[in-house]
Design a protein around this motif. Structure first.
Motif, mmCIF file in Angstrom:
data_model
loop_
_atom_site.group_PDB
_atom_site.id
_atom_site.type_symbol
_atom_site.label_atom_id
_atom_site.label_comp_id
_atom_site.label_asym_id
_atom_site.label_seq_id
_atom_site.Cartn_x
_atom_site.Cartn_y
_atom_site.Cartn_z
ATOM 1 N N SER A 767 0.893 -1.251 -0.053
ATOM 2 C CA SER A 767 -0.097 0.063 0.014
ATOM 3 C C SER A 767 1.159 1.303 -0.060
ATOM 4 O O SER A 767 1.843 1.238 0.939
ATOM 5 C CB SER A 767 -0.860 0.163 1.215
ATOM 6 N N LYS A 769 0.861 5.762 -0.592
ATOM 7 C CA LYS A 769 0.226 7.008 -0.839
ATOM 8 C C LYS A 769 0.127 7.572 -2.520
ATOM 9 O O LYS A 769 1.513 7.303 -3.050
ATOM 10 C CB LYS A 769 0.692 8.152 0.043
ATOM 11 N N PRO A 847 -7.028 6.266 -6.861
ATOM 12 C CA PRO A 847 -7.063 5.353 -5.610
ATOM 13 C C PRO A 847 -7.444 4.045 -6.036
ATOM 14 O O PRO A 847 -8.263 4.020 -7.066
ATOM 15 C CB PRO A 847 -7.916 5.986 -4.721
ATOM 16 N N THR A 869 -2.167 -1.359 -3.670
ATOM 17 C CA THR A 869 -3.098 -0.421 -3.484
ATOM 18 C C THR A 869 -2.433 0.876 -3.397
ATOM 19 O O THR A 869 -1.438 1.047 -2.590
ATOM 20 C CB THR A 869 -3.992 -0.694 -2.176
ATOM 21 N N ASN A 871 -3.592 4.810 -2.122
ATOM 22 C CA ASN A 871 -4.441 5.583 -1.074
ATOM 23 C C ASN A 871 -4.326 6.869 -1.309
ATOM 24 O O ASN A 871 -3.361 7.778 -1.601
ATOM 25 C CB ASN A 871 -4.207 5.209 0.367
#
Length: 878
Positions: A767, A769, A847, A869, A871
């Motif tokens: 994950s 940003k 996202p 992922t 975010n």
């Protein structure tokens, strides 16, 4: 006496010269020197300096300079130079360090030629330092004839190649450019050729930002290209060379471009004459300069910038705006060292001993080897030991044009596929026949087996007598046998003892037709673009004049031929007289033989062979830039069909019908729908236009000395039914990124003589940003029995929107592995690579879940995958 060289070169001290002419003072900043020079020019002189053929200003010590130079895959139009594979073939290497090395070589040879020309006080075209390359338009449709000049259909691959090329060309000296590289054609330029001077392109904001602009952005922001060429076409109603959205909003404002913009040739005139965007030439010139076009390429009626004088007087533009453009141009010339003593910087000392060296030729061979793409192999390749007879059949087996590509210099000793196979397979019987023409109605150089230097001779070819006079006077300086007459001598000395100009050659011997029938015998003079030649020729058969030169024959590359009916296969005396005075030189002795005769001859030559190597494909004489070609399947440089021409298809079928394994070798600059070969041939090898050592690389690949690892940089479609219309610039249904049907061969596809396996994909973080990079790693193992290169391709599937591509290429690396060995491969996906373009044309990191695939080609059922992922959401600049 009028000066043609800057004063500095004739003085001991630049400061002494600078006392009288401050722009010659090398101790001063370049901007100050440029302003001092421009301040001494009249408005008329300024306008003349903004044209590609910039005249000398003797009173200011400004030499004549021709801005037009070509170096797409080797220095072009200025004599012998290393001829690398055509750009589409370089793209097939998927090797950016190699492309960078090629560009360094091109710029070294360019410097060598320029420095020598300056020493000799010669200022002719194509011996300068400002190069109109690379072509980084997207090859969106295989019908476009100029697509061969590009790095293919993918924006990411094209961008990486563009950065490698531009940085290699311009060099690493902070004070001087080695040469200046000009990415072209900005923007959304990719055919049709027939409408390019007047076409308006309607393209969505998404497609513009997602497909057509990324490679240009990379070339400018990463490689710091110092020049860009604007295109012929309009976008959203504004011609590209007078388009604020392109030249101001993107190029200068968003990308901070600080170089100069040059127009495509006559594109500024098209603002008035083609697009009717301006009321007259002064309005067209003013619109172009105000948008940001600084230099005009114009010829004949296509000259707009001389009217800048009128434009200033009519208050359409200010002289200060003219000065701004002129400052960019002279800043480039000063940073190239044109007003500095050549001995004062390294690039100025490069000599002609660094042109076309054996080391450069070896690099061309390496590139040709890496460009080979194996499309099919049913165990036929590499050829087995013990092969006793190879039949080499086909129209590209011995054709220099299908080695060279376009925008090329002439290689001194090109290696044809037939030559390469004969040399590599010594002791093996190699039979040859042309088998067919390239396309119905297209004249080909007469096959060497139909020519003999004298009656009763078993030697092939014609006796060539080379005279150091333009009229055969005196004794020949050289007499030799030329296997065929298919020569490109652009600005070179053909043989020792001649000069570049004012020579004559007589070829004589016997023509032996392979069978009775109706033939057409003729001559083609080398194609010459935007130049005036003084070429003459006369062709005789049995002392009867069959063809002779006509007005401006060289300029358009026409074939002059006559029909002849032959009742038998008896020898006929043939004589070709070639008189070259000046300009581009080169000549082909051609024929159009009956199709069934050529085909039957090929079948006979193939009898008893262990394998047939069928050399098929196209030629830059059929596909290219705005050419006077109108044949079935070809129109004006573009293609109207993407299958092999019927004559070649029928030949392949006849060869397959012999029952002998057929290996098809393709030489072409665009995707071919070779459906029959894909189904019935034992192997298919894509060789592109492979450059001066192409025949060597082809033979080595057939033998297994070179393990092919090239990958397709374009989709090979099954038919035109899989494509939208040619003049539709929308990307829906085009290329691997937006196509939903299964093609014949996909983008990124290519086989090997080895096998490779991939380990699990590791993503550094599950994950991240939005705006953070993502690191990806995997291991590649050579599980085969032979060493080879592997191209690891990383594809990215982003969160899907209405306009998202299915997936995008996001990384690639070419590596070499010995049999049984492994290597780790690392990728870093930066924020721009992770981003996608929304419907409004904004670059956004969305996202959601992202999926990465790494393998030998596009993702399939067995391809290794991983997910991560993102975010949050982040918008990136243009």
């Amino acid at each position: 006496m009028a000066l043609s060289l800057p004063v500095f070169s004739q003085t001991k001290s630049s400061s002494d010269a600078g006392a009288k002419r401050p722009w010659m003072d090398t101790s001063q900043p370049i901007d100050k020197r440029v302003d001092a020079l421009i301040g001494q020019m009249t408005l008329e002189e300024k306008a003349q300096q903004m044209r590609d053929h910039a005249p000398a200003i003797p009173r200011l010590g400004v030499p004549k300079y021709d801005w037009w130079n070509e170096g797409l895959h080797g220095v072009a139009f200025s004599g012998y130079a290393t001829n690398f594979p055509q750009v589409i073939g370089m793209a097939a290497t998927w090797d950016t360090p190699l492309v960078h090395q090629m560009a360094e070589t091109i710029s070294t040879e360019a410097r060598a030629k320029y420095n020598q020309a300056m020493r000799q006080n010669q200022h002719e075209a194509f011996f300068g330092l400002t190069f109109w390359a690379p072509n980084i338009n997207i090859f969106r449709d295989p019908r476009w004839g100029r697509g061969q000049e590009t790095y293919g259909e993918d924006p990411f691959l094209t961008g990486r190649m563009a950065v490698a090329f531009v940085s290699g060309m311009q060099g690493s000296d902070p004070a001087h450019f080695k040469v200046i590289s000009t990415p072209k054609h900005f923007a959304v330029h990719s055919g049709p050729e027939s409408t390019r001077h007047r076409a308006n392109v309607d393209v969505s904001n998404h497609d513009l930002e997602d497909t057509y602009l990324p490679a240009f952005r990379a070339a400018v922001t990463e490689a710091h290209a110092q020049s860009v060429m604007c295109a012929y076409n309009s976008i959203d109603g504004a011609p590209a060379c007078a388009n604020d959205m392109l030249l101001k909003d993107h190029l200068r404002d968003a990308w901070h471009f600080d170089g100069y913009v040059v127009s495509d040739c006559a594109a500024v005139a098209d603002v008035f004459t083609g697009h009717h965007y301006a009321a007259d030439m002064p309005h067209a010139a003013a619109a172009a300069v105000r948008s940001g076009t600084d230099l005009e390429c114009g010829y004949m009626e296509g000259q707009a910038f001389p009217s800048l004088v009128d434009a200033v007087h009519q208050n359409l533009i200010t002289e200060a705006e003219v000065d701004r453009a002129l400052h960019r141009l002279f800043a480039a010339r000063f940073r190239l060292g044109m007003f500095d003593p050549p001995s004062s910087y390294a690039y100025g000392r490069i000599g002609m001993d660094e042109n076309n060296t054996p080391q450069h030729r070896q690099l061309s061979l390496k590139a040709a080897r890496e460009s080979m793409v194996l499309l099919k192999n049913e165990g036929a390749l590499p050829l087995k030991a013990g092969v006793k007879k190879i039949a080499v059949i086909g129209p590209t087996a011995e054709l220099v044009q299908s080695l060279q590509g376009n925008y090329n210099g002439p290689p001194p000793n090109p290696v044809y596929p037939l030559n390469g196979i004969e040399k590599r397979f010594k002791g093996v019987q190699v039979a040859y026949a042309m088998g067919s023409t390239l396309a119905q109605g297209f004249a080909m150089p007469i096959e060497h087996t139909a020519l003999h230097p004298a009656a009763g001779s078993s030697e092939y070819g014609l006796k060539g007598e080379y005279f150091a006079s333009p009229d055969f006077s005196g004794s020949p300086v050289l007499t030799r046998v030329d296997r065929n007459v298919n020569f490109n001598w652009d600005k070179v000395v053909p043989v020792k003892g001649l000069q570049r100009n004012n020579y004559s050659i007589r070829w004589s011997g016997m023509f032996v037709p392979p069978a009775p029938g109706d033939y057409r015998l003729g001559v083609r003079i080398n194609y010459c673009y935007a130049c005036e030649n003084a070429e003459e020729f006369r062709l005789y058969v049995d002392d009867k004049l069959m063809a002779k030169s006509g007005a401006k024959s060289a300029e358009r590359g026409e074939v002059f031929e006559s029909p002849i009916h032959l009742d038998n296969t008896k020898p006929h005396a043939i004589r070709l007289e070639y008189l070259h005075k000046e300009g581009t030189a080169g000549i082909d002795l051609t024929w159009q033989a009956p199709a069934e005769v050529l085909r039957e001859e090929a079948v006979q030559q193939a009898k008893g062979a262990d394998v047939i190597v069928a050399c098929m494909g196209l030629s830059p004489s059929l596909e290219g830039e705005e050419m006077p070609v109108k044949l079935e399947g070809f129109s004006g440089g573009d293609r109207t069909e993407i299958t092999l021409p019927d004559a070649q298809e029928e030949l392949i079928k006849a060869l397959v019908g012999t029952g002998t394994p057929v290996v098809v070798v393709l030489q072409n600059g665009s995707a071919l729908a070779v459906n029959y070969a894909a189904e019935h041939a034992a192997a298919v090898l894509e060789a592109w236009y492979p450059g001066e050592e192409g025949g060597t690389a082809i033979a080595e690949t057939l033998a297994g000395d070179n393990n092919p690892a090239g990958r397709l940089p374009v989709t090979f479609y099954k038919s035109l039914a899989q494509l939208p219309s040619f003049d539709d610039y929308g990307m829906k249904g085009r290329t691997y990124r937006y196509m939903t049907e299964k093609p014949l061969y996909g983008f990124g596809y290519g086989l090997s003589y080895a096998t490779f396996s991939y380990g699990d994909i590791k993503v550094a973080a599950n994950s991240v940003k939005a705006g953070e990079p993502v690191r990806v790693q995997t291991q590649v193992t050579n599980t085969g029995k032979v060493a080879g290169d592997e191209v690891a391709e990383l594809y990215l599937a982003q969160p899907q929107t209405e306009v998202s591509p299915r997936m995008v290429l996001a990384g690639f690396k070419r590596i070499h592995l010995e049999a049984g060995k492994s290597a780790n491969v690392d990728f870093e996906l930066d924020p721009r690579t992770l981003s996608e373009v929304d419907a409004d044309g904004k670059h956004v990191i969305m996202p959601g879940e992202y999926k990465v695939y790494v393998g030998s080609t596009q993702p399939g059922d067995q391809t290794r995958t991983a997910t991560f992922t993102v975010n949050g959401k982040a918008e990136l600049p243009k």
